[in-house]
Design an enzyme around this catalytic site. Structure first.
Site, PDB file in Angstrom:
ATOM      1  N   TYR A 146     115.553  27.132 -38.556  1.00 42.31           N
ATOM      2  CA  TYR A 146     115.934  27.122 -37.135  1.00 42.31           C
ATOM      3  C   TYR A 146     114.691  26.897 -36.274  1.00 42.31           C
ATOM      4  O   TYR A 146     114.676  26.043 -35.380  1.00 42.31           O
ATOM      5  CB  TYR A 146     116.618  28.438 -36.765  1.00 42.31           C
ATOM      6  CG  TYR A 146     116.931  28.569 -35.285  1.00 42.31           C
ATOM      7  CD1 TYR A 146     118.007  27.885 -34.725  1.00 42.31           C
ATOM      8  CD2 TYR A 146     116.147  29.362 -34.443  1.00 42.31           C
ATOM      9  CE1 TYR A 146     118.288  27.983 -33.361  1.00 42.31           C
ATOM     10  CE2 TYR A 146     116.417  29.470 -33.088  1.00 42.31           C
ATOM     11  CZ  TYR A 146     117.493  28.774 -32.554  1.00 42.31           C
ATOM     12  OH  TYR A 146     117.761  28.876 -31.207  1.00 42.31           O
ATOM     13  N   SER A 202     113.386  26.663 -28.215  1.00 41.30           N
ATOM     14  CA  SER A 202     113.412  28.121 -28.358  1.00 41.30           C
ATOM     15  C   SER A 202     111.988  28.614 -28.594  1.00 41.30           C
ATOM     16  O   SER A 202     111.179  27.893 -29.197  1.00 41.30           O
ATOM     17  CB  SER A 202     114.266  28.531 -29.558  1.00 41.30           C
ATOM     18  OG  SER A 202     114.051  29.894 -29.883  1.00 41.30           O
TER      19      SER A 202
HETATM   20  N1  LIG Z   1     121.027  32.649 -27.185  1.00 37.94           N
HETATM   21  C1  LIG Z   1     119.750  32.703 -27.555  1.00 37.94           C
HETATM   22  O1  LIG Z   1     119.190  33.787 -27.808  1.00 37.94           O
HETATM   23  C2  LIG Z   1     118.946  31.440 -27.632  1.00 37.94           C
HETATM   24  C3  LIG Z   1     117.550  31.561 -27.736  1.00 37.94           C
HETATM   25  C4  LIG Z   1     116.790  30.407 -27.826  1.00 37.94           C
HETATM   26  C5  LIG Z   1     117.392  29.167 -27.804  1.00 37.94           C
HETATM   27  N2  LIG Z   1     118.750  29.079 -27.716  1.00 37.94           N
HETATM   28  C6  LIG Z   1     119.359  27.733 -27.746  1.00 37.94           C
HETATM   29  O2  LIG Z   1     120.203  27.576 -26.631  1.00 37.94           O
HETATM   30  C7  LIG Z   1     121.225  26.611 -26.937  1.00 37.94           C
HETATM   31  C8  LIG Z   1     122.581  27.168 -26.523  1.00 37.94           C
HETATM   32  O3  LIG Z   1     122.836  28.306 -27.316  1.00 37.94           O
HETATM   33  P1  LIG Z   1     123.732  29.517 -26.843  1.00 37.94           P
HETATM   34  O4  LIG Z   1     122.937  30.741 -27.064  1.00 37.94           O
HETATM   35  O5  LIG Z   1     124.332  29.260 -25.534  1.00 37.94           O
HETATM   36  O6  LIG Z   1     124.816  29.472 -28.010  1.00 37.94           O
HETATM   37  P2  LIG Z   1     126.404  29.668 -28.015  1.00 37.94           P
HETATM   38  O7  LIG Z   1     126.820  30.661 -26.995  1.00 37.94           O
HETATM   39  O8  LIG Z   1     126.766  29.871 -29.445  1.00 37.94           O
HETATM   40  O9  LIG Z   1     126.898  28.228 -27.532  1.00 37.94           O
HETATM   41  C9  LIG Z   1     126.659  27.097 -28.332  1.00 37.94           C
HETATM   42  C10 LIG Z   1     127.386  25.920 -27.726  1.00 37.94           C
HETATM   43  O10 LIG Z   1     127.226  24.799 -28.613  1.00 37.94           O
HETATM   44  C11 LIG Z   1     128.502  24.295 -28.986  1.00 37.94           C
HETATM   45  N3  LIG Z   1     128.484  23.826 -30.360  1.00 37.94           N
HETATM   46  C12 LIG Z   1     128.268  24.555 -31.490  1.00 37.94           C
HETATM   47  N4  LIG Z   1     128.419  23.767 -32.569  1.00 37.94           N
HETATM   48  C13 LIG Z   1     128.737  22.539 -32.097  1.00 37.94           C
HETATM   49  C14 LIG Z   1     129.039  21.289 -32.716  1.00 37.94           C
HETATM   50  N5  LIG Z   1     129.068  21.169 -34.055  1.00 37.94           N
HETATM   51  N6  LIG Z   1     129.339  20.214 -31.937  1.00 37.94           N
HETATM   52  C15 LIG Z   1     129.345  20.336 -30.594  1.00 37.94           C
HETATM   53  N7  LIG Z   1     129.072  21.476 -29.941  1.00 37.94           N
HETATM   54  C16 LIG Z   1     128.777  22.562 -30.693  1.00 37.94           C
HETATM   55  C17 LIG Z   1     129.456  25.462 -28.817  1.00 37.94           C
HETATM   56  O11 LIG Z   1     130.773  25.033 -28.519  1.00 37.94           O
HETATM   57  P3  LIG Z   1     131.980  24.800 -29.560  1.00 37.94           P
HETATM   58  O12 LIG Z   1     132.011  25.952 -30.501  1.00 37.94           O
HETATM   59  O13 LIG Z   1     133.157  24.701 -28.647  1.00 37.94           O
HETATM   60  O14 LIG Z   1     131.669  23.502 -30.223  1.00 37.94           O
HETATM   61  C18 LIG Z   1     128.882  26.136 -27.591  1.00 37.94           C
HETATM   62  O15 LIG Z   1     129.360  25.517 -26.419  1.00 37.94           O
HETATM   63  C19 LIG Z   1     121.094  26.325 -28.432  1.00 37.94           C
HETATM   64  O16 LIG Z   1     120.391  25.106 -28.622  1.00 37.94           O
HETATM   65  C20 LIG Z   1     120.258  27.483 -28.941  1.00 37.94           C
HETATM   66  O17 LIG Z   1     119.523  27.168 -30.099  1.00 37.94           O
HETATM   67  C21 LIG Z   1     119.541  30.178 -27.618  1.00 37.94           C
END
Ligand SMILES: NC(=O)c1ccc[n+]([C@@H]2O[C@H](COP(=O)([O-])OP(=O)(O)OC[C@H]3O[C@@H](n4cnc5c(N)ncnc54)[C@H](OP(=O)(O)O)[C@@H]3O)[C@@H](O)[C@H]2O)c1
Length: 260
Positions: free
Chosen positions: A152, A139
């Site tokens: 984070y 990130s």
């Molecule tokens: N969205 C942003 O603004 C942003 C910015 C920078 C970086 N990121 C990074 O991008 C990545 C994806 O994030 P996202 O934004 O797509 O988030 P999201 O929509 O909340 O999705 C997170 C995913 O991770 C899974 N997950 C959460 N806890 C888990 C656990 N304990 N075990 C296994 N799976 C788990 C969730 O599925 P379940 O709930 O079904 O387990 C879901 O599929 C993350 O690493 C995040 O830090 C996101």
């Protein structure tokens, strides 16, 4: 030659679900990992119907060591898997003083420990084969302590460092490692962390983010930061870092510390 299967963590929604759709569209078979079995099964069925690829689901809570071990075993044993997308991650709301031991432990278990263990599980097989890809989702917060998301951001700085280090270690052995650094992107992550999306400035669409990350992937970039508008910004930072490394002399204290 058949295309490699892709194992994607955090595939049930958000960025991971978009990666799943994009790789299915490219004709890669998939292994989808997350906790929500029903969501994974629905996505797997849809992608199989739409693109004709084989999609397995592997429900796992990656904060739990035994569940991480199950995914490690799949990565070690399934020789078809040639790409690991280490995407699952969570964020936290509030400042450091408000965070609890339990919430910090969960964050580090998922964002750092599980990601590292999965990369470590698959690497020997990739090195043996002389090919394989690991994509680690970091990130831009990992570049900016100023954002005030210290734990984070620290986990995401770790992911960037790990990816760069693994590239140094593994590129010569045929293994490609990419770090992807999104900025704010519309997904469930904000709601899950208790952050009101309406309080935030406009963000990127998850589809645009993943498409850009895949442009970097196809170019074999080691660090891909879709929201950074000028490539020279990252280039300057890298050049400054290399200059700093060249300025380290482990035998001699710098002049400015020679007296009080
Ligand atoms: N969205 C942003 O603004 C942003 C910015 C920078 C970086 N990121 C990074 O991008 C990545 C994806 O994030 P996202 O934004 O797509 O988030 P999201 O929509 O909340 O999705 C997170 C995913 O991770 C899974 N997950 C959460 N806890 C888990 C656990 N304990 N075990 C296994 N799976 C788990 C969730 O599925 P379940 O709930 O079904 O387990 C879901 O599929 C993350 O690493 C995040 O830090 C996101």
């Amino acid at each position: 030659m058949s295309k490699p299967s892709v194992l994607i963590t955090g595939a049930s929604t958000g960025i991971g679900a978009v990666y799943a759709q994009r790789f299915a569209q490219r004709g890669n078979d998939l292994v989808l990992v997350a906790r929500d079995k029903a969501k994974l099964a629905a996505l797997a069925e849809r992608l199989h119907q739409e693109y004709g690829v084989a999609v397995d689901i592997l429900p796992a809570d990656l904060t739990q060591s035994e569940d991480v071990a199950t995914v490690e075993t799949r990565l070690r044993d399934d020789a078809k898997i040639g790409i690991l997308i280490n995407n699952a991650g969570i964020a936290q709301s509030g400042g450091f003083t408000g965070q609890t031991a339990e919430s910090i432990e969960r964050l580090i278990a998922l964002n750092v420990t599980a990601l590292t263990r999965l990369a470590n599980a698959v690497t020997p097989r990739f090195v043996q084969a002389g090919e394989g890809t690991i994509v680690n989702i970091s990130s831009v917060v990992g570049l900016a302590p100023e954002f005030g998301m210290s734990v984070y951001g620290a986990t995401k700085a770790y992911v960037l460092f790990l990816s760069q280090g693994l590239n140094v270690e593994l590129a010569g052995k045929g293994v490609y490692v990419q770090a992807v650094l999104p900025a704010g992107t519309y997904t469930e992550i904000w709601d899950r962390a208790g952050i009101d999306i309406k309080t935030l400035p406009q963000m990127m669409e998850a589809g645009d983010l993943v498409d850009a990350a895949l442009v970097g992937f196809d170019r074999r970039e080691t660090v891909t930061i879709p929201p950074v508008q000028s490539a020279s910004s990252w280039g300057s930072l890298e050049a400054a870092r290399q200059g700093l490394i060249a300025d380290i002399n482990q035998a001699k204290v710098a002049d400015r510390y020679q007296s009080a």
